[in-house]
Design a protein around this motif. Structure first.
Motif: not given
Length: 290
Positions: A215-219
């Protein structure tokens, strides 16, 4: 020196940036739809001119028919539903629904070698089936293709669809540190969610990508950055094998909901004002973890 990937506070550049991402997603969905239609046309040849007619004629025993074609009709139905989602512009929900049918492809893959072996046996000893196959393959719709050429199509198509999504996400990410293109990894869904800080403070809007194992979190990168204005900076990659997913609220017909994702050294609180969205994320996450 300020981080070039800090979210730019000006409303217009940010909206333009998001609009560019949406246009990219639309192009991907259009490409996927075009290739999906071609794939369905070819798969329909097997279902219509072989499976359906052979069932009606009884040329092959039911067990032999099942061995050769397996869950091909169910695979065709799943792809047809995906194409309907794509026609309506529902790329995320369409792929998510499609991923729920991956087990069919697993069975098909495991059986393909035996299917080809049984097909060769029937062509050798079943004269009526041999004539039938030859007659069907002379139809203009087949354009010279043989049944043996069409049977591997579902597995070829599955890898094409998944590779397209993995490559798209990889290109969206800034730099090369996060490796999305990994053998055995499957794309499931993506979307914006609000991160609730554990020690209080402002909610942070982030783009998340869910795969079969991570699960990848990005901004967003700075929308005025000369090189990365269209890209996302990876903030964290969470392995799913030790993840516990809980729905904190959003069980009833309330406005939105909150999810808790517990990892060995981190708890992630994710919120959405759209209850259907949070319910969809909950189902996708629990399915991926399971």
């Amino acid at each position: 020196m300020r981080d070039s990937c800090l979210l730019f506070m000006g409303a217009n550049p940010v909206e333009e940036q998001r609009a560019r991402w949406e246009r990219k997603r639309s192009r991907t969905a259009k490409e996927l739809l075009e290739t999906e239609h071609k794939y369905l046309e070819q798969l329909d040849l097997v279902v219509t001119f072989f499976v359906t007619i052979l069932k009606a004629k009884g040329t092959l025993k039911p067990a032999v028919l099942e061995t050769i074609f397996g869950p091909l009709e169910s695979i065709y139905s799943a792809s047809h539903v995906l194409s309907l989602h794509l026609e309506r512009g529902n790329l995320g929900p369409g792929l998510e629904n499609f991923c729920q049918n991956l087990e069919l492809y697993g069975h098909y893959a495991e059986n393909l070698e035996q299917a080809n072996k049984t097909l060769r046996e029937q062509l050798r000893k079943n004269k009526s089936f041999r004539r039938f196959k030859k007659l069907q393959e002379t139809r203009p719709q087949f354009q010279g293709r043989k049944l043996e050429d069409l049977l591997p199509l579902p597995l070829q198509r599955l890898h094409q669809e998944n590779s397209l999504q993995l490559l798209r996400v990889q290109k969206l990410l800034k730099g090369q540190k996060t490796h999305v293109l990994t053998p055995g990894r499957w794309y499931i869904r993506e979307g914006w969610l609000l991160v609730v800080p554990s020690k209080g403070g402002e909610l942070k809007r982030r783009m998340f990508f869910l795969f079969s194992d991570i699960f990848i979190a990005t901004k967003p990168c700075h929308p005025l950055h000369p090189l990365n204005s269209n890209k996302l900076a990876c903030q964290a990659v969470y392995p799913l094998h030790q993840c516990v997913v809980d729905k904190v609220f959003g069980h009833t017909q309330s406005q939105g909901g909150l999810l808790s994702l517990s990892f060995p050294h981190k708890t992630l609180l994710l919120m959405s004002s759209d209850q259907q969205d949070i319910n969809d994320w909950y189902q996708s996450l629990t399915a991926a973890v399971r």
